[in-house]
Design a protein around this motif. Structure first.
Motif, mmCIF file in Angstrom:
data_model
loop_
_atom_site.group_PDB
_atom_site.id
_atom_site.type_symbol
_atom_site.label_atom_id
_atom_site.label_comp_id
_atom_site.label_asym_id
_atom_site.label_seq_id
_atom_site.Cartn_x
_atom_site.Cartn_y
_atom_site.Cartn_z
ATOM 1 N N TRP A 204 1.114 -1.422 0.157
ATOM 2 C CA TRP A 204 0.113 0.285 -0.024
ATOM 3 C C TRP A 204 0.773 0.943 -0.295
ATOM 4 O O TRP A 204 1.422 1.322 0.764
ATOM 5 N N SER A 225 -2.092 4.419 -3.760
ATOM 6 C CA SER A 225 -2.175 3.043 -4.705
ATOM 7 C C SER A 225 -2.306 1.634 -3.778
ATOM 8 O O SER A 225 -2.006 1.551 -3.233
ATOM 9 N N LYS A 227 -0.164 -1.971 -4.873
ATOM 10 C CA LYS A 227 -0.707 -2.693 -5.367
ATOM 11 C C LYS A 227 -0.164 -4.221 -5.346
ATOM 12 O O LYS A 227 0.514 -4.364 -4.193
ATOM 13 N N GLY A 259 -1.304 -6.855 -10.702
ATOM 14 C CA GLY A 259 -2.527 -6.530 -11.158
ATOM 15 C C GLY A 259 -3.498 -8.151 -10.500
ATOM 16 O O GLY A 259 -4.333 -8.236 -10.761
ATOM 17 N N GLY A 262 -5.894 -5.428 -6.259
ATOM 18 C CA GLY A 262 -5.353 -3.391 -6.202
ATOM 19 C C GLY A 262 -5.554 -2.752 -7.464
ATOM 20 O O GLY A 262 -6.704 -3.549 -8.445
ATOM 21 N N ASN A 263 -5.069 -1.756 -7.469
ATOM 22 C CA ASN A 263 -5.235 -0.390 -9.002
ATOM 23 C C ASN A 263 -4.654 -0.532 -9.469
ATOM 24 O O ASN A 263 -4.191 0.050 -10.270
ATOM 25 N N VAL A 264 -3.269 -1.257 -9.358
ATOM 26 C CA VAL A 264 -1.871 -1.425 -10.416
ATOM 27 C C VAL A 264 -2.066 -2.117 -11.036
ATOM 28 O O VAL A 264 -1.898 -3.446 -10.796
ATOM 29 N N GLU A 265 -1.673 -1.823 -12.453
ATOM 30 C CA GLU A 265 -1.581 -2.891 -13.036
ATOM 31 C C GLU A 265 -0.350 -2.801 -14.479
ATOM 32 O O GLU A 265 -0.296 -1.476 -14.178
ATOM 33 N N ASN A 296 1.477 -1.145 -19.631
ATOM 34 C CA ASN A 296 0.347 -1.324 -18.959
ATOM 35 C C ASN A 296 -1.174 -1.589 -19.753
ATOM 36 O O ASN A 296 -1.053 -1.491 -20.853
ATOM 37 N N ASN A 298 -4.167 -2.376 -19.299
ATOM 38 C CA ASN A 298 -5.536 -1.079 -19.908
ATOM 39 C C ASN A 298 -4.650 -0.171 -19.961
ATOM 40 O O ASN A 298 -4.083 0.852 -19.831
ATOM 41 N N THR A 301 -5.331 3.701 -18.473
ATOM 42 C CA THR A 301 -4.863 3.862 -17.195
ATOM 43 C C THR A 301 -3.358 4.130 -17.498
ATOM 44 O O THR A 301 -2.953 3.779 -18.589
ATOM 45 N N ARG A 304 2.239 4.235 -13.316
ATOM 46 C CA ARG A 304 2.642 5.281 -12.230
ATOM 47 C C ARG A 304 3.612 5.689 -11.488
ATOM 48 O O ARG A 304 4.871 4.720 -12.655
#
Length: 441
Positions: A204, A225, A227, A259, A262-265, A296, A298, A301, A304
């Protein structure tokens, strides 16, 4: 090995049967754990095999890192029928149940870190290790780590470890700071290809602007974020020294997939190759190649800033400031999703060899040329156009200097660097440049 009497026959022709194995000095270590390490000594059929198996067992016990010393004694014991049998005695001294200390480490960003640690070696009697660390670096990073590790089936080369940590990190070249709270689990094992490390990590991260001068582009990525990633690393290191090698090669390959929640891919692939060749008059030529790419899955997005590739500084692309190569915004390095770097080095002894055989052997003169690029792949361009941008917009610098090897801990470099090629926005650092670390390109 004491107490053994043999005749003039070759050792491989002298029959040997191990009567019993005695281990003296065990307190915390479990008996059955040690028995597994020594059981194959009973398979010896002659003196040569017995000596080899005893030596191998001694090395194996020492590599568990739970004993201060391991000694082996072999005594003869006469049978009723007159044949010789042998008693093998292992005399061990266990490490203290609790220990600690303070030491320094050197990271890849020209930064020194003081590490204070407390540990309990051989925690439960089977070579486990529990360790608590607190880190404080010169540039302000600090945090703590609680780590547990254990060899699997008593094999020191096959190990499971897990860590819980909290770190407060600063990235002045990019204008942000970050607090990380995480958990990871590692499984390490050897193969014919090299040493493998398979890791799962959940972290986190809380990213914040470092100061008022942080660019708006970086501020846009501030916040939390989560991960969750799995990473595989393969390392094959055949160099004669990790600090300043004179011969041998290093190959390192790392893949990471983020991925799994979490919200990181992203998918990430990174490689390093180093070749060293010793020439006449203690001269060494070295070739280093690095490269990486990430994507990424996706397309809606952006990757980061705290996951991207960075390049530049006295440990990588000399002639530029730390992370000074590639896209910038108001002086803040933004990194990229692909990079490459190459370096050709020539190391020679000091002129006229002052201090030869003593302090002079820790110094080398250093001549080099290095190049590289950090690049963001453009989705609106073709593959060939992206390759052209990655290869044509490279940076180039050359120079010379002095290298000091600090044992097997780190090395120092003081170089005079001349940047030949740079791109708009790069943070260039011509002239004298100082570097300290373990891993240099």
């Amino acid at each position: 090995m004491k107490g053994m009497v043999i005749d003039d026959s070759p050792l491989g022709e002298i029959p040997a049967r191990v009567n019993k194995i005695i281990v003296q000095g065990l307190n915390k270590t479990k008996d059955e754990f040690v028995k597994k390490k020594l059981a194959n000594i009973f398979q010896a059929e002659n003196v040569a095999e017995m000596l080899v198996l005893c030596q191998a067992a001694k090395i194996d016990l020492r590599r568990l890192d739970i004993f201060r010393s391991v000694q082996v004694n072999i005594d003869t014991a006469k049978n009723v029928d007159g044949d010789d049998k042998y008693n093998v005695v292992f005399d061990v001294k266990e490490k203290r149940w609790f220990g600690g200390g303070v030491h320094a480490t050197f990271g890849g960003d020209n930064n020194a870190t003081m590490v204070g640690s407390l540990q309990m070696p051989n925690t439960f009697g089977r070579a486990e290790n529990v360790r608590l660390e607190y880190n404080k670096s010169l540039k302000g990073d600090h945090g703590g780590v609680f780590r547990f590790s254990k060899p699997l089936n008593g094999n020191p080369d096959v190990r499971f470890s897990s860590s819980v940590y909290k770190m407060n990190l600063e990235y002045p070249w990019s204008g942000f700071k970050e607090t990380c709270r995480g958990l990871n689990m590692d499984f390490t094992f050897p193969s014919n290809l090299g040493d493998h490390c398979l890791r799962w990590e959940g972290v986190w991260r809380d990213l914040r602007a470092l100061n008022r001068t942080t660019s708006f582009t970086v501020r846009e990525q501030a916040g939390h974020s989560l991960k969750s990633s799995i990473k595989h690393q393969l390392t094959r290191d055949e160099r004669d020294s990790p600090i300043l090698p004179s011969q041998g090669s290093l190959f390192k390959m790392e893949q990471e997939f983020a991925g799994l929640g979490g919200n990181v891919e992203f998918f990430k692939h990174d490689m390093e190759l180093q070749l060293n060749k010793k020439l006449i008059l203690d001269t060494v030529v070295q070739l280093s190649l690095l490269g990486g790419i990430m994507k990424n899955p996706n397309p809606n997005t952006e990757i980061r800033i705290n996951d991207r590739f960075f390049l530049g500084g006295p440990l990588t692309l000399r002639g530029f400031n730390a992370k000074g190569v590639g896209p910038h915004s108001e002086g803040n390095a933004l990194g990229g999703d692909t990079y490459w770097a190459a370096g050709l080095h020539l190391y020679t002894p000091l002129p006229f060899r002052p201090g030869k055989g003593g302090f002079g052997d820790f110094f080398r003169t250093h001549f080099f040329i290095n190049a590289g690029n950090v690049y963001n792949i453009q989705t609106d361009k073709s593959f060939l156009e992206n390759i052209k941008g990655l290869s044509e917009e490279f940076r180039l610098a050359y120079g010379a200097g002095i290298v000091l090897m600090m044992g097997n801990v780190a090395r120092l470099e003081l170089n005079y660097v001349v940047p030949l090629r740079a791109q708009s926005g790069d943070s260039v650092n011509p002239g004298l440049q100082f570097g300290i670390g373990v891993t240099f390109m």
